[in-house]
Design an enzyme around this catalytic site. Structure first.
Site, short mmCIF file in Angstrom:
data_model
loop_
_atom_site.label_atom_id
_atom_site.label_comp_id
_atom_site.label_asym_id
_atom_site.label_seq_id
_atom_site.Cartn_x
_atom_site.Cartn_y
_atom_site.Cartn_z
N ASP A 51 -13.36 -3.74 -1.18
CA ASP A 51 -13.06 -3.37 0.21
C ASP A 51 -14.34 -3.51 1.04
O ASP A 51 -14.97 -2.50 1.39
CB ASP A 51 -12.57 -1.92 0.29
CG ASP A 51 -11.30 -1.69 -0.53
OD1 ASP A 51 -10.37 -2.49 -0.41
OD2 ASP A 51 -11.26 -0.71 -1.29
N ASP A 59 0.88 -1.17 0.00
CA ASP A 59 0.00 0.00 0.00
C ASP A 59 0.92 1.22 0.00
O ASP A 59 1.77 1.36 0.89
CB ASP A 59 -0.86 0.04 1.27
CG ASP A 59 -1.94 -1.05 1.28
OD1 ASP A 59 -2.10 -1.74 0.25
OD2 ASP A 59 -2.61 -1.21 2.32
O1 1PR Z 1 -10.56 3.03 -5.00
O2 1PR Z 1 -9.74 2.43 -7.25
O3 1PR Z 1 -8.78 4.39 -6.04
O4 1PR Z 1 -8.31 2.06 -5.33
C1 1PR Z 1 -7.75 2.29 -4.08
C2 1PR Z 1 -7.12 1.02 -3.62
O5 1PR Z 1 -6.42 1.31 -2.42
C3 1PR Z 1 -8.12 -0.06 -3.33
O6 1PR Z 1 -7.66 -1.27 -3.90
C4 1PR Z 1 -8.14 -0.17 -1.81
O7 1PR Z 1 -8.20 -1.51 -1.38
C5 1PR Z 1 -6.80 0.42 -1.41
N1 1PR Z 1 -6.85 1.17 -0.16
C6 1PR Z 1 -7.44 2.37 0.03
N2 1PR Z 1 -7.24 2.76 1.30
C7 1PR Z 1 -6.55 1.81 1.92
C8 1PR Z 1 -6.12 1.82 3.32
O8 1PR Z 1 -5.56 0.85 3.83
N3 1PR Z 1 -6.39 2.92 4.02
N4 1PR Z 1 -5.62 -0.31 1.27
C9 1PR Z 1 -6.31 0.80 1.02
C10 1PR Z 1 -6.15 -1.49 1.17
C11 1PR Z 1 -5.83 -3.56 1.86
C12 1PR Z 1 -5.04 -4.65 1.35
C13 1PR Z 1 -3.99 -5.03 2.36
C14 1PR Z 1 -4.51 -6.35 2.82
C15 1PR Z 1 -3.51 -7.21 3.48
N5 1PR Z 1 -5.21 -2.34 1.63
O9 1PR Z 1 -4.59 -4.57 0.09
O10 1PR Z 1 -2.78 -5.01 1.72
O11 1PR Z 1 -5.63 -6.11 3.67
O12 1PR Z 1 -3.11 -6.65 4.68
P1 1PR Z 1 -2.62 -7.56 5.88
O13 1PR Z 1 -1.96 -8.76 5.30
O14 1PR Z 1 -1.64 -6.69 6.62
O15 1PR Z 1 -3.85 -7.86 6.67
P2 1PR Z 1 -9.44 3.02 -5.92
#
Ligand code: 1PR
Length: 525
Positions: free
Chosen positions: A379, A224
């Site tokens: 999400d 991320d």
């Molecule tokens: O909405 O098309 O602009 O895409 C934004 C992207 O960014 C989406 O894929 C969304 O999942 C991601 N995103 C937005 N905000 C966050 C955040 O964390 N604040 N991250 C975010 C999402 C979730 C996973 C993470 C897993 C594994 N991250 O990808 O890597 O949950 O984590 P873990 O193994 O530590 O539990 P758009």
């Protein structure tokens, strides 16, 4: 000097990077004559058969290509570059291919996830110079929904099993073409390309011959990425999507360095999520494109990038389409793009009108770049209810009751990184996105993200059994055993983790070792 035929679709950057990394100079075909003057010609192709043939005709490249092939000069076709050699494809009935080989290109059928995405093995049917240095039990990266069926089976170089056995590469004299992507198959794929570049290697057949090949479960490292308060692009990680600790954005390292580390440690794919791109237009966020360019020079496994893929109008009124955003990501080295927020809005509109517009990012990008290039990142968050009749969404009976002891829940899709819940559930979203042309689902879970408590098995099981495209399980991995659990108990084709890898709590090697001990097929590196 290698001549590379770039007809404009998909990621040729990774092929160029692989060839240049092996010491070759690469020039691109600009004019039809460049094909006939090539010493060695590489034709990488991803995307759609019809649009490929249209472009080749439009650029007057079909006749020189046919002549080059009939003169039996060194040629390496990749993926669609293999399929183009045949007469026609079920993907585009009535469109003629290059007709160098007799036979058709067929679609996978049966009870299989299609596209066939991931690492699979080869059964060697005859010797070739490109097999020098291979032991025989290695796996290569595939991503396709169609396969070639040659009439003359003496052209078959390797076969692979997926449902039935299909032709995974051919060789006729100096003409070699593979369905798998050597440029995305790690060190062993680079070896195959190196053998093609070398002069006069003996034709060999590897010692170890698998009787049947198996598709491996993929382990994906996710980064991320966002700017920290000082303006530097960093890898961060949230707890249930909250990436701040004591007011500061958590900084877990530099994106390119971390991606290169995971590649060396055996990650089967790398995913970057540009997590604040929903508010900052990504084409302005040039550092992210630079991260992709730098990463694709040193990481030879598939790269996915998500964040901000949607239509956008800037302050001066200039309009950018989601296709332009995606094209920029592909040009910079991405193999797949992932769509988050926009997918939810597209599905909402579809549910309202009952029909597809043909103009959504999912439809437009998959039409040009192929379904396999479009991942939908979901999400979702659990919404507990007392009974199925309390909501119009499909519910599951859960073994993890809600805060008031509720026994049912549905999975609400969110946009803007979990900030806004919408009236669409994850199962419906996945099904409609598949119908619109998505090739894969990246299934996160906000309740589980960063908790180390294991994947949300109930969610992953429900979604993977509702669609026939591959599902990547994400969020909550805390140990190698959690990966065993998710592969044994759900239909997920791949599992993704972030926190445990960034904090070095569990290594990718350990995950794969435990999976192998439990009889789950993996790619060894
Ligand atoms: O909405 O098309 O602009 O895409 C934004 C992207 O960014 C989406 O894929 C969304 O999942 C991601 N995103 C937005 N905000 C966050 C955040 O964390 N604040 N991250 C975010 C999402 C979730 C996973 C993470 C897993 C594994 N991250 O990808 O890597 O949950 O984590 P873990 O193994 O530590 O539990 P758009």
């Amino acid at each position: 000097m290698i001549t590379l035929l770039d007809y404009g679709a998909g990621n040729v950057r990774s092929v160029i990077n692989a060839l240049e990394g092996l010491g070759a100079s690469v020039r691109l075909v600009q004019e039809p004559e460049d094909i006939l003057s090539a010493e060695k010609l590489v034709f990488p192709g991803v995307g759609n058969f019809e649009s490929m043939m249209k472009i080749l005709h439009g650029k007057c490249l079909v006749e020189p290509l046919k002549q080059y092939l009939h003169e039996d000069r060194p040629f390496f076709g990749i993926c669609l570059g293999l399929q183009a050699l045949f007469e026609e494809s079920e993907e585009a009935p009535g469109v003629r291919g290059l007709c160098f080989l007799k036979g058709r290109v067929k679609r996978f059928r049966g009870n299989l996830s299609v596209p066939h995405i991931g690492w699979n093995g080869l059964v060697f049917e005859k010797p070739s110079q490109v097999f020098n240095g291979l032991e025989g039990d290695e796996k290569f990266y595939f991503v396709h929904s169609y396969y070639v069926a040659p009439e003359d089976t003496s052209v078959v170089l390797t076969s692979t099993d997926y449902g039935a056995r299909f032709t995974s590469s051919i060789q006729v004299g100096e003409i070699i073409a593979t369905q798998f992507h050597p440029e995305k198959s790690g060190q062993i794929g680079l070896k195959v390309l190196e053998n093609f570049l070398a002069d006069k290697l003996p034709r060999v057949i590897p010692d170890r011959q698998p009787r049947k090949t198996l598709l491996a479960k993929r382990i994906i490292a996710c980064l991320d990425v966002r700017s920290n308060d000082q303006g530097d692009l960093v890898v961060t990680k949230g707890d249930q999507y909250d990436v701040r600790e004591e007011g500061q954005v958590r900084n877990l390292g530099k994106p390119v360095e971390l991606a290169a580390r995971y590649y060396r440690e055996g990650a089967d794919e790398i995913t970057f999520l540009n997590i604040t791109a929903f508010r900052d237009f990504p084409l302005k966020d040039m550092p992210m494109l630079e991260v992709l360019r730098q990463t694709s020079k040193q990481v030879f496994v598939p790269l996915t990038i998500g964040g901000g893929i949607r239509d956008y109008t800037d302050r001066t009124g200039r309009h950018y389409s989601s296709l332009q955003v995606a094209a920029e990501y592909f040009r910079s080295g991405a193999d797949k793009i992932s769509i988050g927020s926009d997918a939810v809005l597209i599905v909402e509109q579809y549910l309202e009108t009952g029909q597809a517009t043909g103009e959504s990012s999912i439809e437009l990008i998959s039409k040009i770049y192929g379904n396999q290039a479009v991942v939908i990142s979901i999400d979702p968050r659990r919404v507990y209810v007392d009974s199925p009749s309390a909501t119009h969404h499909p519910v599951i009976e859960t073994s993890i009751p809600g805060p008031r002891g509720e026994r049912y829940c549905w999975y609400q899709c969110t946009i803007k990184g979990g900030r806004e819940g919408r009236d669409v559930d994850a199962i419906t979203l996945a099904k409609i996105c598949e119908e619109l042309g998505a090739g894969e689902i990246l299934l996160n879970c906000i309740d589980k993200d960063g908790t180390n408590s294991g994947f949300d098995i109930e969610l992953i099981r429900s979604v993977s059994s509702a669609v026939s495209i591959p599902v990547i399980a994400s969020s909550g991995a805390g140990s190698a055993e959690h990966f065993v659990e998710v592969f044994k108990q759900t239909g997920a084709e791949a599992a993704l983790a972030a926190g445990i890898f960034h904090r070095r709590e569990v290594s990718i090697k350990d995950v794969k070792r435990i999976l192998a001990q439990n009889g789950i097929e993996i790619r060894r590196t």
